[in-house]
Design an enzyme around this catalytic site. Structure first.
Site, mmCIF file in Angstrom:
data_model
loop_
_atom_site.group_PDB
_atom_site.id
_atom_site.type_symbol
_atom_site.label_atom_id
_atom_site.label_comp_id
_atom_site.label_asym_id
_atom_site.label_seq_id
_atom_site.Cartn_x
_atom_site.Cartn_y
_atom_site.Cartn_z
ATOM 1 N N TYR A 71 36.365 44.748 48.991
ATOM 2 C CA TYR A 71 36.973 45.983 48.149
ATOM 3 C C TYR A 71 35.855 45.964 46.994
ATOM 4 O O TYR A 71 35.460 45.087 46.399
ATOM 5 C CB TYR A 71 38.330 45.224 47.558
ATOM 6 C CG TYR A 71 39.444 45.424 48.248
ATOM 7 C CD1 TYR A 71 39.999 46.433 48.847
ATOM 8 C CD2 TYR A 71 40.230 44.048 48.639
ATOM 9 C CE1 TYR A 71 41.027 46.482 49.693
ATOM 10 C CE2 TYR A 71 41.298 44.389 49.699
ATOM 11 C CZ TYR A 71 41.876 45.538 49.999
ATOM 12 O OH TYR A 71 42.866 45.437 50.591
ATOM 13 N N LYS B 117 54.946 14.944 39.633
ATOM 14 C CA LYS B 117 55.587 16.126 39.204
ATOM 15 C C LYS B 117 54.698 17.224 39.696
ATOM 16 O O LYS B 117 53.632 17.061 40.362
ATOM 17 C CB LYS B 117 55.600 16.087 37.714
ATOM 18 C CG LYS B 117 54.482 16.297 37.058
ATOM 19 C CD LYS B 117 54.198 16.502 35.633
ATOM 20 C CE LYS B 117 53.034 16.716 34.818
ATOM 21 N NZ LYS B 117 53.271 17.037 33.455
#
Length: 392
Positions: free
Chosen positions: A283, A47
């Site tokens: 950043y 899955k």
């Protein structure tokens, strides 16, 4: 229809990829099949795109190795396997939604059921399509409170099976919430509840071909829960669980199986620059160099599932040596400090998860930084990261 893995990399030349070793996957399947034999067979859980490994490619390799059952979440996941050539049984672990019942039957899928609606929708569709004795897997909620009929509500549901003339109970199953905790009280209570449900059903004449309860942790630690079938997921992909105790003074237990990690995550150096001491990096300049440094930029970031939680904490492998992440991980790029690694050049391979030169970065290490679990790390690797298959 071709039964070779699809090429997902043709249109993506970005130098960041997940490498899937199908020979390792096949090895793990053989190892687990031997571990639970002759008591139980395996339903290979593929899955969520095989936990990020590629459901079709993995299922094809597993079917070639002898796998006869595959576990997916819903019909949409199952149809990818069917259209890709998978012939084996496909179990819908989360059942189906109203309106999907005809697709379930037309593609020979095996649904989990636990409500009167499931029985009515499926039985009516089977009648329309001329199907008889459609096998279903009855899910019992033994205490996880997620899906399944509560075991004490079986007396009210079971008569409805008698009215669903086109259905038959092929299996009874449940799912453990804490199987990785060796002495967990709730796991013992769930096992006892499952046994009660099986006894009741047997007394009512329901004798399923399969009974299944064990996930990966239970495959590792609870042979009594193997019954006729087990449902390994994480173990198939080569990751052994640490099995703990409620008594924390006892040591963790590690599964002694020779499993091989199937997935490695890699990228390449795309830029190198020398910067002076006192230079802010990335950043927010959350990292500042303390001395003249050599920094390498790699094209991977949180847009790929390489999470911002690794900022100033994680590390990668370059030329077989560890290099720490410098500054914040951004959406597409990450900077690492390679000052102590001689000869680093643009184009060098970088290992984000996996091994290089005798050193390794395990999925568990990333999970600790994420404050999460290995499942989420692997499932979270973005679709924009191409999967490359080796050991085919």
């Amino acid at each position: 229809m071709s039964r070779t893995p699809s090429d997902r990399t043709a249109a993506n030349t970005r130098p960041t990829w997940a490498e899937i070793d199908l020979s390792a996957l096949r090895h793990n399947y053989r190892t687990l099949a031997s571990h639970v034999a002759p008591k139980a067979s395996i339903c290979a859980v593929v899955k969520c795109d095989a936990y990020g490994h590629g459901a079709l490619e993995c299922a094809l390799a597993l079917e070639a190795e002898g796998a006869q059952w595959f576990g997916v979440t819903n019909p949409s996941e199952a149809l990818i396997l069917r259209k890709g050539g998978i012939k084996g049984r496909i179990l819908l672990l989360s059942g189906f939604w109203q309106g999907e019942e005809e697709a379930v039957l037309e593609h020979d899928l095996t649904p989990a059921v636990w409500t009167e609606g499931h029985l009515q929708w499926l039985d009516a569709a089977a009648k329309r399509l001329g199907k008889s004795k459609v096998p279903v897997h009855l899910k019992v909620d033994t205490g996880m409170s997620r899906l399944g009929v509560r075991w004490n509500e079986l007396p009210s549901l079971l008569p409805k099976f008698a009215r669903a003339k086109h259905l038959e109970i092929e299996a009874v199953w449940s799912h453990l919430a804490s199987s990785e905790v060796v002495d967990a009280f709730d796991a013992q209570a769930q096992i006892a509840c499952f046994e009660q449900a099986l006894t009741y059903l047997s007394d009512e004449g329901v004798k399923p071909k399969y009974r299944h309860l064990a996930n990966s942790a239970a495959v590792a630690s609870r042979p009594s829960t193997w019954y006729d079938m087990v449902r390994p997921g994480l173990l198939l992909y080569g990751h052994c669980l640490s099995l703990s105790h409620t008594n924390h003074s006892l040591p963790d237990v590690h599964l002694q199986l020779a499993l091989k990690p199937v997935l490695s995550w890699k990228t390449r150096v795309v830029d190198i620059r020398r910067v002076p001491a006192g230079q802010g990096v990335g950043y927010g300049s959350t990292f500042t160099t303390r001395k003249p440094s050599l920094l390498a930029t790699i094209p991977v970031g949180y847009g790929d599932g390489y999470l911002r939680a690794l900022s100033n904490r994680g590390r990668v492998l370059v030329r077989g040596e560890y290099a720490p992440i410098a500054g914040n991980v951004s959406m597409d790029l990450t900077i690492v400090d390679v000052s102590r690694i001689p000869g680093v050049a643009v184009g060098d391979e970088v290992t984000l998860m996996g091994s290089d030169g005798g050193k390794s970065i395990e999925v568990e290490e990333l999970a600790r930084h994420y404050e999460s679990i290995p499942y989420e790390v692997m499932c979270g690797i973005s679709k924009r990261v191409p999967r490359r298959y080796v050991g085919v």
